[in-house]
Scaffold this active site. Structure first.
Site, short mmCIF file in Angstrom:
data_model
loop_
_atom_site.label_atom_id
_atom_site.label_comp_id
_atom_site.label_asym_id
_atom_site.label_seq_id
_atom_site.Cartn_x
_atom_site.Cartn_y
_atom_site.Cartn_z
N GLU A 124 -5.29 -6.12 8.07
CA GLU A 124 -4.45 -7.11 7.42
C GLU A 124 -4.72 -7.15 5.92
O GLU A 124 -5.86 -7.01 5.49
CB GLU A 124 -4.75 -8.47 8.05
CG GLU A 124 -3.74 -9.54 7.75
CD GLU A 124 -4.02 -10.85 8.47
OE1 GLU A 124 -4.18 -10.85 9.71
OE2 GLU A 124 -4.06 -11.87 7.78
N GLU A 128 -2.18 -15.52 -0.10
CA GLU A 128 -1.97 -16.85 0.47
C GLU A 128 -1.98 -17.88 -0.64
O GLU A 128 -2.72 -17.76 -1.62
CB GLU A 128 -3.06 -17.16 1.50
CG GLU A 128 -2.80 -16.39 2.79
CD GLU A 128 -3.97 -16.34 3.75
OE1 GLU A 128 -5.11 -16.20 3.29
OE2 GLU A 128 -3.72 -16.43 4.96
#
Ligand SMILES: *[C@@H]1O[C@H](CO)[C@@H](O)[C@H](O)[C@H]1NC(C)=O
Ligand SMILES: *[C@@H]1O[C@H](CO)[C@@H](O)[C@H](O)[C@H]1NC(C)=O
Ligand SMILES: *[C@@H]1O[C@H](CO)[C@@H](O)[C@H](O)[C@H]1NC(C)=O
Length: 272
Positions: A124, A128
């Site tokens: 991943e 964010e």
């Protein structure tokens, strides 16, 4: 035309994919570390998605809510109330590549806006944005789904996270991962820095764009703390906007196939 080739390859697999309601990060339909999985359809090109209109059918799947495509601000991802986390996830994969996302995250304590790359083995690569924090963007990565909370780094965003649309770019090769904000380089990750290459993201990635409430009172305490506070849904609705996104696949196959259960890039076969 580029767009039609994208549609063809992505729609081919669409039938078998179902939206999962709790679509969070760290979820995979089939994990090639454990068993044989379906090939990953390749993007195999560079394409810009302008979200002032709905993307072509089958290129993305929408999970856990709806996304509105608007002429002014692009794709609007809204949490109207508890239980929603609208997200789009590509049906295509890229194997080494680049994404440029022009977006404006949502404000609101505990609300998380995100750009997530994820692979079938749960590698991943993330951006964010915490809706209670106007000053920083977070970058993060995971290898093979291994939870490691030391991977995140916070970067100041000139002008502020919510003031305007900014360009959040990630460039990924076998040699390194680079993150950029509005053309300014903010981070490099080298394979050897990621658990001596084992946690370096190195398998074909899908792109997700979405919003969720990390500060939902039902989330684990650690998640709420990371999200920098509990969400008050009375402050909503919360909306994140994505104007456009350009995705470039650095490989040029038809699909990507895991040759063994190692999750290493050497095992990935590019099917022509
Ligand atoms: C924003 O997040 C950074 C990184 O965690 C932190 O240092 C800063 O205090 C936060 N700012 C606000 C206003 O919460
Ligand atoms: C976004 O930033 C990247 C990295 O600096 C740059 O290559 C790209 O041209 C920018 N994209 C847009 C749409 O401004
Ligand atoms: C590092 O990689 C090894 C396998 O080479 C694995 O067993 C271990 O759990 C990984 N450590 C972390 C912190 O992810």
């Amino acid at each position: 035309m580029r767009s039609s080739s994208v549609v063809t390859s992505a729609s081919a697999l669409l039938v078998s994919l179902l939206a999962s309601p709790a679509a969070a990060q760290l979820h995979t339909e089939c994990n090639p570390l454990e068993k044989e999985c379906k090939p990953n359809p390749a993007l195999a090109t560079a394409h810009t998605f302008n979200f002032n209109s709905t993307p072509p059918d089958g290129v993305f799947k929408t999970e856990a809510g709806t996304v509105d495509y608007t002429s002014d601000n692009g794709a609007a991802f809204t949490i109207p109330k508890k239980g929603y986390s609208p997200t789009i996830k590509s049906n295509f994969y890229f194997f080494w590549g680049k994404t440029e996302v022009i977006m404006k995250p949502a404000t609101g304590r505990g609300i998380v806006s995100s750009i997530v790359w994820s692979s079938d083995v749960l590698d991943e690569v993330d951006w964010e944005f915490l809706g209670g924090n106007a000053t920083v963007a977070e970058t993060n990565y995971f290898g093979k789904g291994r939870q490691d909370f030391h991977n995140a780094i916070y970067h100041p965003v000139a002008g502020g996270v919510f003031d305007d649309f900014h360009n959040y770019t990630t460039v990924w090769t076998k040699e390194k991962l680079d993150w950029y904000i509005d053309g300014q380089h903010v981070r490099t990750l080298l394979p050897k820095e990621a658990n001596n290459t084992d946690n370096y993201p190195q398998t074909p990635m899908m792109l997700s764009l979405g919003i969720w409430a990390g500060g939902d009172p039902d989330q684990p305490k650690g998640t709420i703390e990371w999200a920098q506070g509990e969400t008050d849904y009375n402050d909503g609705p919360f909306t994140m906007y994505v104007k456009s996104c350009r995705v470039e696949d650095f490989s040029k196959g038809k699909e990507y196939v895991y040759g063994d259960r190692s999750g290493s890039f050497e095992s990935i076969k590019i099917v022509e």
